[in-house]
Design a protein around this motif. Structure first.
Motif, short mmCIF file in Angstrom:
data_model
loop_
_atom_site.label_atom_id
_atom_site.label_comp_id
_atom_site.label_asym_id
_atom_site.label_seq_id
_atom_site.Cartn_x
_atom_site.Cartn_y
_atom_site.Cartn_z
N PRO A 65 0.81 -1.28 0.13
CA PRO A 65 0.01 -0.10 -0.07
C PRO A 65 0.99 1.24 -0.04
O PRO A 65 2.06 1.31 0.36
CB PRO A 65 -0.91 -0.11 1.39
N LYS A 66 0.32 2.48 -0.53
CA LYS A 66 0.67 3.52 -0.51
C LYS A 66 0.91 4.20 0.94
O LYS A 66 0.49 3.53 2.11
CB LYS A 66 0.08 4.67 -1.32
N GLU A 67 1.66 5.24 1.22
CA GLU A 67 1.90 5.76 2.44
C GLU A 67 0.55 6.01 3.23
O GLU A 67 -0.29 6.60 2.80
CB GLU A 67 2.80 7.16 2.22
N LEU A 68 0.82 5.57 4.45
CA LEU A 68 -0.48 6.07 5.57
C LEU A 68 -0.41 7.75 5.71
O LEU A 68 0.34 8.17 6.17
CB LEU A 68 -0.60 5.20 6.54
N HIS A 69 -1.72 8.16 5.35
CA HIS A 69 -2.06 9.60 6.06
C HIS A 69 -2.95 9.21 7.31
O HIS A 69 -4.05 9.20 7.13
CB HIS A 69 -2.64 10.40 4.85
N GLY A 70 -2.11 9.48 8.47
CA GLY A 70 -3.03 9.22 9.62
C GLY A 70 -3.92 10.19 10.07
O GLY A 70 -3.78 11.46 10.42
N HIS A 71 -5.29 9.72 9.89
CA HIS A 71 -6.48 10.84 9.89
C HIS A 71 -7.66 9.92 10.02
O HIS A 71 -7.96 8.69 9.80
CB HIS A 71 -6.47 11.59 8.95
N ILE A 72 -8.58 10.74 10.78
CA ILE A 72 -10.01 10.52 10.65
C ILE A 72 -10.92 11.26 9.96
O ILE A 72 -10.81 12.51 10.23
CB ILE A 72 -10.52 10.38 12.05
N THR A 73 -11.48 11.05 8.92
CA THR A 73 -12.27 11.83 8.18
C THR A 73 -13.62 12.16 8.77
O THR A 73 -14.50 11.28 9.25
CB THR A 73 -12.62 11.20 6.76
N LEU A 74 -13.57 13.60 8.90
CA LEU A 74 -15.05 14.19 9.71
C LEU A 74 -15.93 14.30 8.76
O LEU A 74 -17.17 14.19 9.23
CB LEU A 74 -14.64 15.24 10.51
N ALA A 75 -15.63 15.06 7.55
CA ALA A 75 -16.52 15.17 6.50
C ALA A 75 -16.20 15.18 5.30
O ALA A 75 -14.95 15.62 4.91
CB ALA A 75 -17.26 16.56 6.86
N THR A 76 -16.73 14.88 4.14
CA THR A 76 -16.42 14.62 2.93
C THR A 76 -17.23 15.56 1.98
O THR A 76 -18.59 15.51 1.70
CB THR A 76 -16.33 13.52 2.09
N TYR A 77 -16.90 16.93 1.65
CA TYR A 77 -17.81 17.87 0.94
C TYR A 77 -17.53 17.73 -0.66
O TYR A 77 -16.49 17.51 -1.10
CB TYR A 77 -17.14 19.32 1.29
N THR A 78 -18.77 17.62 -1.15
CA THR A 78 -19.06 17.38 -2.56
C THR A 78 -19.66 18.53 -3.27
O THR A 78 -19.97 18.63 -4.34
CB THR A 78 -19.87 16.17 -2.91
N GLY A 79 -19.66 19.81 -2.57
CA GLY A 79 -20.32 20.97 -3.05
C GLY A 79 -19.23 21.70 -3.87
O GLY A 79 -18.14 21.27 -4.33
N GLU A 80 -20.00 22.88 -4.27
CA GLU A 80 -19.07 23.78 -5.06
C GLU A 80 -18.25 25.04 -4.42
O GLU A 80 -17.39 25.27 -5.07
CB GLU A 80 -19.92 24.50 -6.19
N ASP A 81 -18.75 25.22 -3.25
CA ASP A 81 -18.12 26.44 -2.57
C ASP A 81 -17.10 25.95 -1.63
O ASP A 81 -17.42 26.05 -0.51
CB ASP A 81 -19.17 27.48 -2.21
N GLU A 82 -15.86 25.43 -2.06
CA GLU A 82 -15.04 25.10 -0.96
C GLU A 82 -14.61 26.23 0.14
O GLU A 82 -14.41 26.08 1.29
CB GLU A 82 -13.71 24.51 -1.53
N ALA A 83 -14.32 27.23 -0.47
CA ALA A 83 -14.10 28.51 0.52
C ALA A 83 -15.09 28.70 1.47
O ALA A 83 -14.75 28.87 2.85
CB ALA A 83 -13.63 29.90 -0.29
N ALA A 84 -16.23 28.53 1.31
CA ALA A 84 -17.44 28.88 2.37
C ALA A 84 -17.39 27.54 3.32
O ALA A 84 -17.73 27.74 4.52
CB ALA A 84 -18.86 28.86 1.62
N PHE A 85 -17.29 26.41 2.77
CA PHE A 85 -17.15 25.27 3.52
C PHE A 85 -16.02 25.36 4.56
O PHE A 85 -16.42 25.10 5.65
CB PHE A 85 -17.16 23.94 2.73
N ILE A 86 -14.93 25.72 4.02
CA ILE A 86 -13.71 25.79 4.92
C ILE A 86 -13.82 26.83 5.88
O ILE A 86 -13.78 26.67 7.16
CB ILE A 86 -12.45 25.88 4.08
N ALA A 87 -14.33 28.00 5.58
CA ALA A 87 -14.52 29.01 6.52
C ALA A 87 -15.70 28.75 7.67
O ALA A 87 -15.55 28.99 8.83
CB ALA A 87 -15.16 30.34 5.85
N SER A 88 -16.87 27.98 7.18
CA SER A 88 -17.77 27.51 8.06
C SER A 88 -17.35 26.44 9.17
O SER A 88 -17.42 26.69 10.46
CB SER A 88 -18.91 27.01 7.39
N CYS A 89 -16.34 25.48 8.56
CA CYS A 89 -15.69 24.71 9.41
C CYS A 89 -14.96 25.39 10.46
O CYS A 89 -14.77 24.81 11.61
CB CYS A 89 -15.12 23.48 8.75
#
Length: 171
Positions: free
Chosen positions: A30-54
């Motif tokens: 397998p490829k390198e492990l990125h140690g994380h737990i996904t909290l949310a997967t955003y599929t919308g169009e306004d990434e900037a608004a999503f990041i600011a809100s989060c």
């Protein structure tokens, strides 16, 4: 797609990466492990608004610990989509921040990060056609429960490769 992920400390990431490398003895590299737990997967169009809100939501949370209790196989239909995961407890702080993000962005999150179905985990292996039962058994023999620290939530774009585009430090 853009993921908001709770980033694990380096020692915990290394611990999980050692487990993941056990797949090598089964001919899986397998490829390198990125140690994380996904909290949310955003599929919308306004990434900037999503990041600011989060970031606004996350400003109300501090650093937290996550206790990993086991390695498991999550069987999917079709079975070719099954994965081996390290499963942490559903810690109060992590569950609360995930729920708050999921409720604010429900219409724009994928089906797996909706508040009512989210299951915290770190994916150790996705390998269609591999004998996941044997690989998971080897990982389970080597696994010992441990506590990881989360100090940061990263916002990563996933398009074949993972690229971090922003982050929020937890107080």
């Amino acid at each position: 797609m853009l993921c908001a992920v709770a980033k694990l400390d380096p020692a915990s990431t290394a611990r999980l990466a050692r487990l993941r490398r056990m797949a090598n003895q089964f001919g899986i590299f397998p490829k390198e492990l990125h140690g994380h737990i996904t909290l949310a997967t955003y599929t919308g169009e306004d990434e900037a608004a999503f990041i600011a809100s989060c970031k606004a939501i996350l400003s109300g949370y501090g650093k937290f610990a996550v206790r990993y209790d086991k390695v498991d196989i999550w069987v999917s239909v079709p079975e070719s989509e099954s994965i081996i995961v390290a499963v942490p407890r559903r810690e109060t702080a992590m569950a609360a921040m995930q729920k708050e993000i999921a409720q604010a962005w429900a219409a724009d999150l994928n089906e797996w990060t909706q508040a009512d179905v989210w299951r915290p985990h770190t994916t150790l292996l996705y390998a269609p056609g591999a004998d996941l039962t044997a690989i998971a058994a080897a990982m389970q023999r080597e696994f010992a429960p441990f506590t990881a620290q989360v100090d940061t939530v990263k916002f990563s774009r996933v398009n074949g490769e993972i690229k971090t585009i922003d982050f929020a430090e937890l107080a």
